[in-house]
Design a protein around this motif. Structure first.
Motif, mmCIF file in Angstrom:
data_model
loop_
_atom_site.group_PDB
_atom_site.id
_atom_site.type_symbol
_atom_site.label_atom_id
_atom_site.label_comp_id
_atom_site.label_asym_id
_atom_site.label_seq_id
_atom_site.Cartn_x
_atom_site.Cartn_y
_atom_site.Cartn_z
ATOM 1 N N ALA A 153 0.871 -1.377 -0.108
ATOM 2 C CA ALA A 153 -0.088 0.098 -0.057
ATOM 3 C C ALA A 153 0.905 1.423 0.089
ATOM 4 C CB ALA A 153 -0.907 0.014 1.303
ATOM 5 N N GLY A 154 2.111 1.217 0.783
ATOM 6 C CA GLY A 154 2.861 2.276 0.746
ATOM 7 C C GLY A 154 3.518 2.860 -0.666
ATOM 8 N N LEU A 155 4.050 1.541 -1.272
ATOM 9 C CA LEU A 155 4.533 1.937 -2.628
ATOM 10 C C LEU A 155 3.405 2.422 -3.541
ATOM 11 C CD1 LEU A 155 6.657 -1.279 -2.758
ATOM 12 C CD2 LEU A 155 7.727 1.219 -2.672
ATOM 13 N N LEU A 156 2.297 1.992 -3.466
ATOM 14 C CA LEU A 156 1.252 2.240 -4.352
ATOM 15 C C LEU A 156 0.785 3.719 -4.148
ATOM 16 C CD1 LEU A 156 -1.005 -0.925 -4.273
ATOM 17 C CD2 LEU A 156 0.167 0.001 -6.141
ATOM 18 N N TYR A 157 0.837 4.226 -2.586
ATOM 19 C CA TYR A 157 0.470 5.672 -2.492
ATOM 20 C C TYR A 157 1.680 6.241 -3.030
ATOM 21 C CZ TYR A 157 0.750 9.741 0.380
ATOM 22 O OH TYR A 157 0.833 11.172 0.695
ATOM 23 N N ARG A 158 3.007 6.089 -2.891
ATOM 24 C CA ARG A 158 4.130 6.892 -3.212
ATOM 25 C C ARG A 158 4.292 6.967 -4.942
ATOM 26 N NH1 ARG A 158 7.732 10.389 -3.073
ATOM 27 N NH2 ARG A 158 9.700 10.140 -2.855
ATOM 28 N N TYR A 159 4.065 6.038 -5.403
ATOM 29 C CA TYR A 159 4.284 5.780 -6.803
ATOM 30 C C TYR A 159 2.970 5.418 -7.485
ATOM 31 C CZ TYR A 159 9.012 5.600 -5.110
ATOM 32 O OH TYR A 159 10.167 6.135 -4.397
#
Length: 193
Positions: A153-159
């Motif tokens: 989820a964090g990677l999807l939020y960031r990128y």
């Protein structure tokens, strides 16, 4: 067909039912259901990136509750429910081979399954059936599932937008890769263990 399914999932991700569906899939995947919650988590975060922490938390908590159900199946209902589920995944022979090893190193096995595409429900049931210490089981489940879902989820939020563009441009290839990983996890259960 894949495009319609993708569009439907993206539209579902924006409805009021999305969070309940995410919780249900996360719960079920940890105890008996073969499809990982990533199929909902990814489009939900892509559709509403500011909710990434909420979605990762829903996945983590629901998955841990489902893991406790899987543990209970193994501990309390192994003969009536656990054996048929393990038989469905062709993991019954693995049970006998891994029991001794698992009593010593089971926490690491649960952590591995919690983070990877390996079928997590197999080890939740196995943990209950072999009597893995419940505190160890819960601790490694919290760490492993939390790491997996918050990282995704964090990677999807960031990128998010570049990832969404990448997914939409290569939908067929990514679906094939997802299926290879999913089937590969089940093959690992059957032949590696």
């Amino acid at each position: 067909m894949l495009r319609r399914l993708y569009d439907w999932t993206m539209s579902l991700a924006q409805t009021r039912y999305a969070q309940g569906a995410l919780a249900g899939v996360s719960f079920a995947e940890s105890s008996f259901f073969p499809i990982p919650p990533d199929v909902l988590l990814i489009p939900m975060v892509l559709a509403r990136r500011l909710y990434w922490i909420r979605y990762a938390l829903i996945c983590t908590v629901s998955s841990i509750v489902g893991a406790l159900v899987g543990y209970a199946i193994g501990a309390l209902l192994y003969e009536t429910i656990g054996e048929p589920i393990l038989a469905f995944y062709n993991a019954q022979d693995a049970f006998a081979r891994l029991a001794e090893w698992y009593n010593r190193w089971g926490g690491w096995g649960v952590l591995f399954a919690a983070v990877t595409p390996f079928p997590y429900k197999v080890l939740t049931i196995f943990s209950g059936a072999t009597g893995l210490d419940l505190v160890v089981f819960v601790a490694v489940s919290v760490v492993g599932r939390g790491l997996r879902f918050f990282l995704v989820a964090g990677l999807l939020y960031r990128y998010g937008q570049p990832i969404r563009d990448f997914i939409e441009a290569r939908l067929g290839l990514l679906f094939t890769l997802f299926m290879v990983l999913l089937v590969g996890g089940f093959v690992a259960v059957r032949y590696v263990f």
